[in-house]
Design a protein around this motif. Structure first.
Motif, PDB file in Angstrom:
ATOM      1  N   ARG A  58      -7.534  15.427 -12.909  1.00 27.69           N
ATOM      2  CA  ARG A  58      -8.631  15.828 -13.795  1.00 27.69           C
ATOM      3  C   ARG A  58      -9.173  17.200 -13.401  1.00 27.69           C
ATOM      4  NH1 ARG A  58      -9.473  10.374 -13.204  1.00 27.69           N
ATOM      5  NH2 ARG A  58     -11.073  10.630 -11.611  1.00 27.69           N
ATOM      6  N   LYS A  59      -9.292  17.466 -12.108  1.00 36.34           N
ATOM      7  CA  LYS A  59      -9.760  18.777 -11.641  1.00 36.34           C
ATOM      8  C   LYS A  59      -8.775  19.859 -12.047  1.00 36.34           C
ATOM      9  CE  LYS A  59     -10.766  21.473  -7.470  1.00 36.34           C
ATOM     10  NZ  LYS A  59     -10.284  22.667  -8.112  1.00 36.34           N
ATOM     11  N   VAL A  60      -7.490  19.614 -11.848  1.00 34.41           N
ATOM     12  CA  VAL A  60      -6.459  20.585 -12.232  1.00 34.41           C
ATOM     13  C   VAL A  60      -6.541  20.845 -13.733  1.00 34.41           C
ATOM     14  CG1 VAL A  60      -3.954  20.912 -12.474  1.00 34.41           C
ATOM     15  CG2 VAL A  60      -4.911  20.112 -10.294  1.00 34.41           C
ATOM     16  N   ALA A  61      -6.697  19.784 -14.506  1.00 30.37           N
ATOM     17  CA  ALA A  61      -6.790  19.937 -15.963  1.00 30.37           C
ATOM     18  C   ALA A  61      -7.993  20.810 -16.328  1.00 30.37           C
ATOM     19  CB  ALA A  61      -6.889  18.564 -16.625  1.00 30.37           C
ATOM     20  N   ARG A  62      -9.148  20.519 -15.729  1.00 28.24           N
ATOM     21  CA  ARG A  62     -10.350  21.323 -16.011  1.00 28.24           C
ATOM     22  C   ARG A  62     -10.128  22.780 -15.621  1.00 28.24           C
ATOM     23  NH1 ARG A  62     -12.962  17.064 -13.515  1.00 28.24           N
ATOM     24  NH2 ARG A  62     -13.259  18.334 -11.658  1.00 28.24           N
ATOM     25  N   ASP A  63      -9.546  23.000 -14.452  1.00 30.96           N
ATOM     26  CA  ASP A  63      -9.296  24.363 -13.963  1.00 30.96           C
ATOM     27  C   ASP A  63      -8.372  25.147 -14.896  1.00 30.96           C
ATOM     28  OD1 ASP A  63     -10.887  23.769 -11.776  1.00 30.96           O
ATOM     29  OD2 ASP A  63      -9.208  23.610 -10.355  1.00 30.96           O
ATOM     30  N   HIS A  64      -7.537  24.435 -15.653  1.00 31.61           N
ATOM     31  CA  HIS A  64      -6.583  25.084 -16.554  1.00 31.61           C
ATOM     32  C   HIS A  64      -6.980  24.962 -18.024  1.00 31.61           C
ATOM     33  CE1 HIS A  64      -4.226  24.961 -12.853  1.00 31.61           C
ATOM     34  NE2 HIS A  64      -3.590  26.005 -13.369  1.00 31.61           N
ATOM     35  N   GLY A  65      -8.237  24.584 -18.263  1.00 33.11           N
ATOM     36  CA  GLY A  65      -8.747  24.542 -19.621  1.00 33.11           C
ATOM     37  C   GLY A  65      -8.174  23.444 -20.495  1.00 33.11           C
ATOM     38  N   ILE A  66      -7.655  22.401 -19.880  1.00 29.32           N
ATOM     39  CA  ILE A  66      -7.101  21.272 -20.636  1.00 29.32           C
ATOM     40  C   ILE A  66      -8.236  20.280 -20.885  1.00 29.32           C
ATOM     41  CG2 ILE A  66      -5.431  19.373 -20.607  1.00 29.32           C
ATOM     42  CD1 ILE A  66      -3.756  21.167 -18.668  1.00 29.32           C
ATOM     43  N   PRO A  67      -8.500  19.955 -22.162  1.00 29.01           N
ATOM     44  CA  PRO A  67      -9.619  19.044 -22.444  1.00 29.01           C
ATOM     45  C   PRO A  67      -9.336  17.636 -21.931  1.00 29.01           C
ATOM     46  CG  PRO A  67      -8.399  19.526 -24.452  1.00 29.01           C
ATOM     47  CD  PRO A  67      -7.812  20.382 -23.362  1.00 29.01           C
ATOM     48  N   PRO A  68     -10.395  16.863 -21.686  1.00 30.17           N
ATOM     49  CA  PRO A  68     -10.209  15.487 -21.233  1.00 30.17           C
ATOM     50  C   PRO A  68      -9.409  14.682 -22.262  1.00 30.17           C
ATOM     51  CG  PRO A  68     -12.510  16.134 -21.059  1.00 30.17           C
ATOM     52  CD  PRO A  68     -11.803  17.223 -21.796  1.00 30.17           C
ATOM     53  N   ALA A  69      -8.662  13.744 -21.771  1.00 34.80           N
ATOM     54  CA  ALA A  69      -7.907  12.855 -22.661  1.00 34.80           C
ATOM     55  C   ALA A  69      -8.894  11.939 -23.371  1.00 34.80           C
ATOM     56  CB  ALA A  69      -6.910  12.025 -21.854  1.00 34.80           C
ATOM     57  N   PRO A  70      -8.589  11.584 -24.627  1.00 34.23           N
ATOM     58  CA  PRO A  70      -9.476  10.637 -25.308  1.00 34.23           C
ATOM     59  C   PRO A  70      -9.423   9.293 -24.594  1.00 34.23           C
ATOM     60  CG  PRO A  70      -7.493  11.029 -26.603  1.00 34.23           C
ATOM     61  CD  PRO A  70      -7.445  11.963 -25.428  1.00 34.23           C
ATOM     62  N   PRO A  71     -10.504   8.529 -24.683  1.00 37.07           N
ATOM     63  CA  PRO A  71     -10.495   7.228 -24.011  1.00 37.07           C
ATOM     64  C   PRO A  71      -9.392   6.339 -24.586  1.00 37.07           C
ATOM     65  CG  PRO A  71     -12.563   7.588 -25.215  1.00 37.07           C
ATOM     66  CD  PRO A  71     -11.717   8.806 -25.390  1.00 37.07           C
ATOM     67  N   GLY A  72      -8.853   5.525 -23.731  1.00 36.06           N
ATOM     68  CA  GLY A  72      -7.805   4.593 -24.155  1.00 36.06           C
ATOM     69  C   GLY A  72      -8.405   3.463 -24.963  1.00 36.06           C
ATOM     70  N   PRO A  73      -7.553   2.596 -25.503  1.00 31.06           N
ATOM     71  CA  PRO A  73      -8.061   1.488 -26.299  1.00 31.06           C
ATOM     72  C   PRO A  73      -8.912   0.554 -25.429  1.00 31.06           C
ATOM     73  CG  PRO A  73      -5.699   1.261 -25.918  1.00 31.06           C
ATOM     74  CD  PRO A  73      -6.122   2.583 -25.365  1.00 31.06           C
TER      75      PRO A  73
END
Length: 80
Positions: A58-73
């Motif tokens: 999640r930190k790597v994703a934030r650092d690279h501007g990748i939005p959070p994944a939508p919540p699962g079912p």
């Protein structure tokens, strides 16, 4: 005493080499994580396939501007 110093010098050189190799491999793994997330691979699967924890991904994703994944079912309370 020279043998001990030689052994220490050799061990230090080996340590520094493997440390650099490890950092290079870590950077390659981070790049692969970013590419997988950008390609739509779920964070859960990225965690399963990578050497990193979900929190670090999640930190790597934030650092690279990748939005959070939508919540699962949502699962019902009785589901396992």
């Amino acid at each position: 005493m020279t043998d001990v110093r030689d052994a220490l010098t050799t061990a230090t050189r080996r340590y520094k080499t493997t440390e650099a190799n490890h950092e290079q491999a870590r950077q390659q793994a981070i790049a692969a994580v970013v590419a997988a997330l950008q390609a739509g691979v779920s964070p859960t699967e990225v965690e399963r396939l990578s050497p990193f924890t979900g929190a670090y991904i999640r930190k790597v994703a934030r650092d690279h501007g990748i939005p959070p994944a939508p919540p699962g079912p949502k699962r019902s309370a009785g589901a396992s």
